[in-house]
Write a protein that holds these residues in place. Structure first.
Motif, PDB file in Angstrom:
ATOM      1  N   LEU A 200      -7.399  13.997 -32.360  1.00 47.29           N
ATOM      2  CA  LEU A 200      -7.730  13.372 -31.025  1.00 47.29           C
ATOM      3  C   LEU A 200      -8.617  14.471 -30.158  1.00 47.29           C
ATOM      4  O   LEU A 200      -9.327  14.283 -29.335  1.00 47.29           O
ATOM      5  N   THR A 201      -8.036  15.859 -30.119  1.00 47.70           N
ATOM      6  CA  THR A 201      -8.732  17.025 -29.345  1.00 47.70           C
ATOM      7  C   THR A 201     -10.033  17.286 -29.954  1.00 47.70           C
ATOM      8  O   THR A 201     -10.892  17.407 -28.939  1.00 47.70           O
ATOM      9  N   VAL A 202     -10.101  17.349 -31.318  1.00 49.81           N
ATOM     10  CA  VAL A 202     -11.502  17.739 -31.755  1.00 49.81           C
ATOM     11  C   VAL A 202     -12.583  16.435 -31.342  1.00 49.81           C
ATOM     12  O   VAL A 202     -13.595  16.847 -31.257  1.00 49.81           O
ATOM     13  N   ALA A 203     -11.942  15.377 -31.592  1.00 48.66           N
ATOM     14  CA  ALA A 203     -12.813  14.130 -31.184  1.00 48.66           C
ATOM     15  C   ALA A 203     -13.312  14.113 -29.790  1.00 48.66           C
ATOM     16  O   ALA A 203     -14.599  13.830 -29.396  1.00 48.66           O
ATOM     17  N   GLY A 204     -12.344  14.523 -28.828  1.00 46.70           N
ATOM     18  CA  GLY A 204     -12.499  14.567 -27.482  1.00 46.70           C
ATOM     19  C   GLY A 204     -13.743  15.555 -27.250  1.00 46.70           C
ATOM     20  O   GLY A 204     -14.419  15.530 -26.350  1.00 46.70           O
ATOM     21  N   LEU A 205     -13.541  16.762 -27.845  1.00 46.71           N
ATOM     22  CA  LEU A 205     -14.628  17.950 -27.758  1.00 46.71           C
ATOM     23  C   LEU A 205     -15.910  17.439 -28.019  1.00 46.71           C
ATOM     24  O   LEU A 205     -16.848  17.918 -27.830  1.00 46.71           O
ATOM     25  N   HIS A 206     -16.016  16.628 -29.322  1.00 46.25           N
ATOM     26  CA  HIS A 206     -17.140  16.177 -29.586  1.00 46.25           C
ATOM     27  C   HIS A 206     -18.012  14.981 -28.449  1.00 46.25           C
ATOM     28  O   HIS A 206     -18.918  15.213 -28.435  1.00 46.25           O
ATOM     29  N   LEU A 207     -16.871  14.214 -28.105  1.00 44.89           N
ATOM     30  CA  LEU A 207     -17.325  13.425 -26.952  1.00 44.89           C
ATOM     31  C   LEU A 207     -17.835  14.333 -25.728  1.00 44.89           C
ATOM     32  O   LEU A 207     -18.764  13.751 -25.063  1.00 44.89           O
ATOM     33  N   VAL A 208     -17.184  15.263 -25.372  1.00 46.91           N
ATOM     34  CA  VAL A 208     -17.659  16.177 -24.401  1.00 46.91           C
ATOM     35  C   VAL A 208     -19.104  16.697 -24.653  1.00 46.91           C
ATOM     36  O   VAL A 208     -20.028  16.618 -23.760  1.00 46.91           O
ATOM     37  N   ASN A 209     -19.309  16.913 -25.688  1.00 49.27           N
ATOM     38  CA  ASN A 209     -20.716  17.636 -26.122  1.00 49.27           C
ATOM     39  C   ASN A 209     -21.756  16.298 -26.107  1.00 49.27           C
ATOM     40  O   ASN A 209     -22.821  16.468 -25.395  1.00 49.27           O
ATOM     41  N   LEU A 210     -21.350  15.383 -26.319  1.00 55.83           N
ATOM     42  CA  LEU A 210     -22.229  14.146 -26.363  1.00 55.83           C
ATOM     43  C   LEU A 210     -22.448  13.772 -24.874  1.00 55.83           C
ATOM     44  O   LEU A 210     -23.527  13.539 -24.719  1.00 55.83           O
ATOM     45  N   THR A 211     -21.634  13.729 -24.126  1.00 57.65           N
ATOM     46  CA  THR A 211     -21.783  13.151 -22.842  1.00 57.65           C
ATOM     47  C   THR A 211     -22.359  14.191 -22.052  1.00 57.65           C
ATOM     48  O   THR A 211     -23.346  13.780 -21.342  1.00 57.65           O
ATOM     49  N   THR A 212     -22.398  15.506 -22.199  1.00 60.71           N
ATOM     50  CA  THR A 212     -22.909  16.446 -21.636  1.00 60.71           C
ATOM     51  C   THR A 212     -24.384  16.435 -21.710  1.00 60.71           C
ATOM     52  O   THR A 212     -25.332  16.600 -21.021  1.00 60.71           O
ATOM     53  N   ARG A 213     -24.711  16.015 -23.147  1.00 66.38           N
ATOM     54  CA  ARG A 213     -26.061  16.198 -23.697  1.00 66.38           C
ATOM     55  C   ARG A 213     -26.685  15.083 -23.036  1.00 66.38           C
ATOM     56  O   ARG A 213     -27.894  15.033 -22.438  1.00 66.38           O
ATOM     57  N   VAL A 214     -26.173  13.838 -22.832  1.00 65.45           N
ATOM     58  CA  VAL A 214     -26.915  12.576 -22.297  1.00 65.45           C
ATOM     59  C   VAL A 214     -27.020  13.085 -20.589  1.00 65.45           C
ATOM     60  O   VAL A 214     -28.051  12.730 -20.320  1.00 65.45           O
ATOM     61  N   TYR A 215     -26.085  13.479 -20.177  1.00 67.49           N
ATOM     62  CA  TYR A 215     -26.050  13.749 -18.501  1.00 67.49           C
ATOM     63  C   TYR A 215     -27.094  14.685 -18.530  1.00 67.49           C
ATOM     64  O   TYR A 215     -27.895  14.651 -17.334  1.00 67.49           O
ATOM     65  N   ALA A 216     -27.076  15.670 -19.209  1.00 67.60           N
ATOM     66  CA  ALA A 216     -28.063  16.824 -18.901  1.00 67.60           C
ATOM     67  C   ALA A 216     -29.486  16.345 -19.240  1.00 67.60           C
ATOM     68  O   ALA A 216     -30.441  16.730 -18.296  1.00 67.60           O
TER      69      ALA A 216
END
Length: 227
Positions: A200-216
């Protein structure tokens, strides 16, 4: 040759998947998302105060320059966002608002009031408040849950740590529904919970990267498209 490339690909997949946890950029992305929360509060406080004051005084005409001033301040939202993109995400983004020192007051206020980008930055500022709260809650709840599972083998047996099955009943009048919580009472259960927590932690970190990319990407497109 094809088998060699296939083996390299097989090795790269888990490396990319698990490497997110050791990549420094991941934690810069996390900081970028966390920053949305205090920035959103600051944006909301400044602009709600300014807009409320400007609208209430508009009938006396005093509010009109105040509203123009709010739009001028909105231009500096672009400065903050561009700085974050450069500093944390290594994006090549520059933003310069209208310089009040080089323009007389009345033409300056007229310019900022008629520039569409200032209205878009104002919308971005208000959106940062909503997204900031949502992101902050999701990050805190998500990582608190996953990390509590990761450390389960070390803490499940300690006094005061509740990894127990406490069944509760909800009376709906015509029927009763039982609610059960996660039970971790043995070492094998704790080890399994820890593995689930790591996933779950690894999946959450990937989701962080994806969300950041979209927002940025959206923010960068807004700033770059208005240059």
């Amino acid at each position: 040759m094809e088998n060699h490339q296939a083996r390299q690909t097989d090795r790269r997949v888990p490396t990319r998947t698990l490497g997110v946890a050791t990549d420094a950029q991941t934690y810069k992305n996390l900081l970028y998302l966390v920053a949305r929360f205090p920035l959103g509060i600051a944006y909301l406080t400044v602009f709600v105060t300014g807009l409320s004051l400007g609208v209430s005084l508009a009938p006396l005409l005093v509010g009109l320059p105040i509203l123009a001033g709010v739009l001028a301040v909105a231009g500096y939202v672009g400065v903050v966002e561009a700085t974050l993109l450069r500093t944390l995400l290594d994006r090549d983004v520059e933003w310069s608002p209208v310089d009040p020192n080089n323009t007389p007051v009345v033409p300056y206020l007229k310019q900022v009031a008629t520039d569409p980008i200032n209205y878009l930055l104002l919308v971005l500022a208000f959106a940062s408040f909503g997204t900031g709260i949502g992101l902050f809650v999701a990050l805190v709840v998500g990582f608190a849950l996953s990390l509590s599972l990761v450390v389960a083998p070390a803490v499940y047996w300690r006094e005061g740590v509740q990894y127990f099955d406490t069944t509760e009943s909800i009376d709906l009048g015509v029927t009763t529904i039982s609610q059960g919580q996660l039970a971790i009472e043995t070492l094998p259960e704790a080890l399994l919970a820890s593995l689930i927590g790591i996933a779950l932690t690894v999946a959450g970190l990937h989701l962080v990267n994806l969300t950041t990319r979209v927002y940025a990407d959206v923010t960068e497109a807004l700033l770059s498209g208005s240059e």
